[in-house]
Structures are given as structure tokens and as C-alpha cells.
Design a protein around this motif. Structure first.
Motif, PDB file in Angstrom:
ATOM      1  N   ARG A   1       0.847  -1.203   0.000  1.00  0.00           N
ATOM      2  CA  ARG A   1       0.000   0.000   0.000  1.00  0.00           C
ATOM      3  C   ARG A   1       0.878   1.247   0.000  1.00  0.00           C
TER       4      ARG A   1
ATOM      5  N   ALA B   1       0.389   5.065   1.714  1.00  0.00           N
ATOM      6  CA  ALA B   1      -0.514   5.666   2.703  1.00  0.00           C
ATOM      7  C   ALA B   1      -0.152   7.120   2.993  1.00  0.00           C
ATOM      8  N   PRO B   2      -0.276   7.980   2.007  1.00  0.00           N
ATOM      9  CA  PRO B   2       0.143   9.362   2.223  1.00  0.00           C
ATOM     10  C   PRO B   2      -0.816  10.160   3.101  1.00  0.00           C
ATOM     11  N   SER B   3      -0.251  11.107   3.824  1.00  0.00           N
ATOM     12  CA  SER B   3      -1.077  12.106   4.504  1.00  0.00           C
ATOM     13  C   SER B   3      -1.167  13.268   3.529  1.00  0.00           C
TER      14      SER B   3
ATOM     15  N   GLU C   1      -4.314   9.041   4.536  1.00  0.00           N
ATOM     16  CA  GLU C   1      -4.338   9.204   5.993  1.00  0.00           C
ATOM     17  C   GLU C   1      -4.823  10.625   6.294  1.00  0.00           C
TER      18      GLU C   1
ATOM     19  N   TYR D   1      -1.997   7.885  15.135  1.00  0.00           N
ATOM     20  CA  TYR D   1      -1.408   7.313  13.920  1.00  0.00           C
ATOM     21  C   TYR D   1      -1.067   5.823  14.040  1.00  0.00           C
TER      22      TYR D   1
ATOM     23  N   VAL E   1      -2.908   2.999  11.736  1.00  0.00           N
ATOM     24  CA  VAL E   1      -2.129   2.346  10.677  1.00  0.00           C
ATOM     25  C   VAL E   1      -2.182   0.825  10.816  1.00  0.00           C
TER      26      VAL E   1
ATOM     27  N   ARG F   1       8.413   1.834   3.080  1.00  0.00           N
ATOM     28  CA  ARG F   1       8.174   3.250   3.366  1.00  0.00           C
ATOM     29  C   ARG F   1       9.470   3.898   3.849  1.00  0.00           C
TER      30      ARG F   1
ATOM     31  N   HIS G   1      10.001   6.207   9.526  1.00  0.00           N
ATOM     32  CA  HIS G   1       8.953   5.437  10.217  1.00  0.00           C
ATOM     33  C   HIS G   1       9.505   4.189  10.897  1.00  0.00           C
TER      34      HIS G   1
HETATM   35  N1  GLU Z   1       0.935   8.771   6.422  1.00  0.00           N
HETATM   36  C1  GLU Z   1       2.311   8.541   6.647  1.00  0.00           C
HETATM   37  C2  GLU Z   1       3.124   9.569   5.905  1.00  0.00           C
HETATM   38  O1  GLU Z   1       2.618  10.193   4.986  1.00  0.00           O
HETATM   39  C3  GLU Z   1       2.778   7.197   6.181  1.00  0.00           C
HETATM   40  C4  GLU Z   1       2.393   6.142   7.095  1.00  0.00           C
HETATM   41  C5  GLU Z   1       2.962   4.808   6.752  1.00  0.00           C
HETATM   42  O2  GLU Z   1       3.438   4.588   5.637  1.00  0.00           O
HETATM   43  O3  GLU Z   1       2.895   3.959   7.635  1.00  0.00           O
HETATM   44  O4  GLU Z   1       4.276   9.739   6.233  1.00  0.00           O
END
Ligand code: GLU
Length: 482
Positions: free
Chosen positions: A25, A27-29, A61, A198, A202, A216, A220
Motif C-alpha cells: 500500500r 498511505a500518504p497524509s 491518511e 497514527y 495504521v 516506506r 517510520h
Molecule cells: N501517512 C504517513 C506519511 O505520509 C505514512 C504512514 C505509513 O506509511 O505507515 O508519512
């Protein structure tokens, strides 16, 4: 097992497929644009899934309501679409899953893995200060209290009961990583306004979406430790993690919005092709031998987690240009012409009619060899797109003064009678004309070039004649002779 399959060469491909479907996946904010680093993350996840016949999913996100505007989300979707990264299934909104997050938090409370914490903000701050001074992690006094002691009508947060045991992970890029369990706080899972945090959201979302591989940014990495504790508490299988180093600017420093082009849209506007950018981003942090250029098919064929690098990568525009140039050459002439035309849409100082487009298309085979971006290609076509009479000032006009004008008049007559209007035939005609005039080729080529192009960059002059065709050539010559 699964990880070994992924790590090993693709001859284990069928084994891997039998084992489990790969689901990745992005998962951008929402930040208002698709960040170049995010685009690379998305590319890696998409490639990994597609290379294994799996699925690549997209989750926004969007829990920060102020930033999650319709435009901001649209910008991310458009950026991904432009880059040619297609996601499977509907886009998941994290915000819309809040009820599910709360349900899971309740499960954790019921199991004793989480607890309600009635510390007021002031008490939390004081405790935070205290544990910082003592050099220990935050442990809420409420972790051991009986819920019946809870004050009435007071806000509470829900905290994860930090297990205190060490956390060890094998990351596909970073290798074995270990954290001392005593360093982790009792993490807030649900805030006092009952919104999920968060790390909780997640884990729940990735689990529910069936995500089993997460590539990612390495910012993180420590979250992976916290998340793996939550997975364990819920009895869920922890996904395979691959934390990649962030992209740095050409100066080796962190990318800065003020100094560097950080959005995918900025690179599109600079004239990079989506295929060129995909290839460049692939190589920025992933390698296979020393191969630089990859078609999409080759990317799919070659991509694996093993090739992900551990060292931060630097943006390098020269490299980006050479990769893009390779893709420009491979792009179909008509497609390249259309791409160019969409850039010219708002230019009212240039001709963009069908005739002009036909000239560009007929010259594209040669023109595209001279440009590494669409912006450079655009410059290469200006000589075709100028409206008559082409404006000529200063030095250029001088080239056409005196003898030159009369010579161009004589040349017009020769060209009028030239039947074979191909580049090679025209080469001979011009050579012969210079000889007949008793002058060097420059005395013919230079004024002719000025008359036809107005001094804009252009390839070999016979090519210019061949592309413009006789009628336009004679008319442009007439403009300067009269
Ligand atoms: N939403 C997070 C971000 O944009 C990414 C979260 C993730 O990949 O677990 O940095």
C-alpha cells in the motif's frame, strides 16, 4: 518462508504466489501535493505488488481534517495517475474508519493490553517532565489502577500498556533492528476527544486491508517497533517491513521545499516524462547491477527488495536528464508531439495550428534526439512554430543585409525548381548553389538559417527545409527578401 521468497530471486516466483498474495500500500497524509519521496515509495510498493501478481492499495491518511481538503487529496491522486501508478480497489479513507479504530481499541482494553488513562493535560505534562529528567519512558499510574477508581465525568485517553520487553525486527533494508522495551512510553491510542492516533490507525487499517508488505521511508522505522507491539497484542501477523532511506537534495541535505523541487508536479512541469521519472525514481534507492535504464517491463521483471539501498540517495538533475532523454527517444513520435502540444496550450505567441503540429510531427524523429526533457524539446521546435513574418532584430537582421539578400533571391529561384524535396537531395542542392555562387557554404547557410528560423535553435539546415516543405520555405524567404 514468505520473506525468504521475496528476498530471493524470482525463480521462486511461483512458490511465492502459492504461498500468499502480496498486498502492499501507499498511505500518504495529504499535504497539498505528491512529494517526490512519496512518489518513490508508491512506485516501489506498486512494483513489488505487481511483480508478484499481488495488489497495490491506496489509503489516504486524512485524519488531520484541516489539511485533508478535497484539493489536497485530489493533488495526490492526480500525481499518482500522472506517474502511471494505478492502485487496486477503492481509495481507503483513514478518517472514515474511525469507528473501527475505536472498536479495536476497546478490544485491547478488554484484553488488558490497553487502559483508560485519566491524567489531566497538566498532570501528563508534569509526568513527562519528570520521566524526561529521570531518563525513563512514560508509564501512566493508571496502568495498574482499578477502573472503579476512575473519576466521574472526566476526559480520558486510552493508552497502550507498553509491554516493556525488547522489540526485535528484521527489516528488509535495515537488517536486524532491536529496541529496548523499557524505552517505549505507554502510547496514546485514543486521544481525549476519542480520535485514534497514527500508530493505532495504521495497524488496524493495514491489517484490515490485508497489507502484508510495507515499504516506506526510514523516518517510520521506530514506528514499526511500536506497531509490531500492537500487532502482537492483537494476535495479528506483523507485515514484512522495508524502510528505505529518504531522498536528499543535490547538496546531500534533507530536501527542502524552499530550495528543491519536491513535488511530482514540479518535475512534470520541468518537462520530465512519467516514464522517465519512474525510471529515475526506481534507480534512486534501488539497483540491479549497473543498469541505469529500464522500460516498464524491465522494472517489473527486475524489482525486488534485495536491490533496495541502505544509503540515502541524492537527487541529481543531470542523471535525471540522461534517464529522461533515453525515454524521450523511445517514446512514439505522435505521443511526444501530443505531450508537447499540451504544454503549448496557453502559448499565444506561437503557432499551434494543425499545420504547425504536422511539421513538428514530421521532424520529431530528429528533434527528440536533441532534447532531454519536453521543455528542451519545446525550444527545439520554436523554429517551426513562429508566425510569419518572423521578427528579426539587430545582429540577425544584419546577416541578411547586402549580398545576402540578393543571394537569397537567387536561391529562391533554385528552390522553386527543386523537385526532390528530401533532406539528402536538398543538401546537394545547397552545396551546388554555394559552389555556383563561388562562396563558402556559410555564406548560404547562415542567411538561409536566419530567414527560416529567426535564429532559433534548429538542426541541420536541409532538415529545416525538408520539414517546412517548399511552400513555407519560399514564403519565409520572400518575407526577408521583400
Ligand atoms: N501517512 C504517513 C506519511 O505520509 C505514512 C504512514 C505509513 O506509511 O505507515 O508519512
Amino acid at each position: 518462508m514468505l520473506r525468504e521468497c521475496c528476498l530471493s530471486h524470482r525463480n521462486k516466483f511461483s512458490q511465492l504466489q502459492n504461498h500468499k498474495k502480496i498486498v502492499t500500500r501507499f498511505a500518504p497524509s495529504p499535504t497539498g501535493f505528491l512529494h517526490i519521496g512519496g512518489a518513490r515509495t508508491a512506485l516501489f510498493n506498486a512494483l513489488f505488488a505487481k511483480a508478484h501478481g499481488g495488489q497495490f492499495k491506496l489509503r489516504i491518511e486524512d485524519t488531520d481534517r484541516a489539511r485533508s481538503t478535497h484539493e489536497s487529496i485530489k493533488a495526490i491522486l492526480e500525481g499518482l495517475s500522472w506517474l502511471g501508478l494505478e492502485w487496486d480497489r477503492d481509495v481507503v479513507s483513514q478518517f472514515k474508519r474511525t469507528d473501527r479504530h475505536r472498536t479495536v481499541v476497546q478490544t485491547l482494553i478488554d484484553q488488558g493490553a490497553a487502559f483508560k488513562c485519566y491524567l489531566t493535560p497538566e498532570q501528563t505534562q508534569a509526568l513527562r517532565h519528570q520521566v524526561f529528567t529521570d531518563g525513563r519512558a512514560l508509564r501512566s499510574p493508571w496502568r495498574d489502577k482499578d477502573p472503579s477508581e476512575a473519576p466521574q465525568s472526566t476526559d480520558f485517553t486510552v493508552r497502550f500498556r507498553a509491554p516493556g520487553t525488547d522489540v526485535a525486527l528484521i527489516d528488509e533494508v535495515q537488517g536486524g533492528v532491536r529496541w529496548a522495551g523499557k524505552e517505549f512510553d505507554d502510547l496514546v491510542l485514543l486521544r481525549a476527544d476519542s480520535t485514534p492516533t497514527y500508530n493505532l490507525a495504521v495497524v488496524v487499517d493495514d491489517h484490515d486491508m490485508g497489507v502484508n508488505h510495507i515499504i516506506r521511508g526510514d523516518d517510520h522505522l521506530v514506528n514499526a517497533a511500536r506497531q509490531s507491539q500492537i500487532y502482537a497484542a492483537l494476535g495479528w501477523k506483523t507485515p514484512v517491513f522495508a524502510h528505505i532511506p529518504l531522498i536528499h537534495g543535490p547538496d546531500g541535505k534533507k530536501l527542502s521545499k524552499r530550495q528543491d523541487a519536491v513535488s511530482v508536479g514540479a518535475y512534470r512541469d520541468m518537462g520530465y516524462l512519467a516514464s522517465g521519472l519512474r525510471n529515475y525514481l526506481l534507480r534512486l534507492g534501488w539497483s540491479k547491477g549497473d543498469q541505469e535504464y529500464f522500460t516498464d517491463a524491465e522494472m517489473l521483471e527486475s524489482f525486488d527488495l534485495k536491490g533496495l539501498g541502505k544509503a540515502p540517495s541524492r537527487l541529481d538533475l543531470n542523471k535525471m536528464n540522461s534517464v529522461n532523454a533515453w525515454h524521450m527517444k523511445r517514446t512514439d513520435d505522435a505521443q511526444l508531439t501530443d505531450l508537447l502540444w499540451s504544454r503549448l496550450e496557453n502559448r499565444n505567441d506561437l503557432r499551434t495550428d494543425d499545420q504547425a503540429k504536422a511539421w513538428v510531427l514530421s521532424g520529431m524523429r530528429v528533434l527528440k534526439e536533441r532534447a532531454s526533457t519536453l521543455a528542451e524539446l519545446e525550444e527545439q521546435t520554436y523554429f517551426l512554430l513562429r508566425s510569419r513574418p518572423i521578427e528579426m532584430t539587430g545582429k540577425l537582421a544584419k546577416v541578411l543585409e547586402g549580398d545576402a539578400k540578393a543571394r537569397m533571391r537567387r536561391l529562391t529561384e533554385v528552390l522553386r525548381k527543386t523537385l526532390d524535396w528530401t533532406e539528402t537531395a536538398l543538401d546537394h542542392v545547397l552545396d551546388k548553389f554555394a559552389k555556383d555562387e563561388g562562396v563558402g557554404f556559410g555564406k548560404v547557410g547562415q542567411p538561409l538559417r536566419v530567414a527560416l528560423t529567426g535564429g532559433a535553435p534548429a538542426p541541420n539546415i536541409s532538415f529545416v527545409l525538408a520539414v517546412l516543405k517548399r511552400k513555407e520555405v519560399l514564403e519565409r524567404l520572400k518575407d526577408v527578401i521583400d
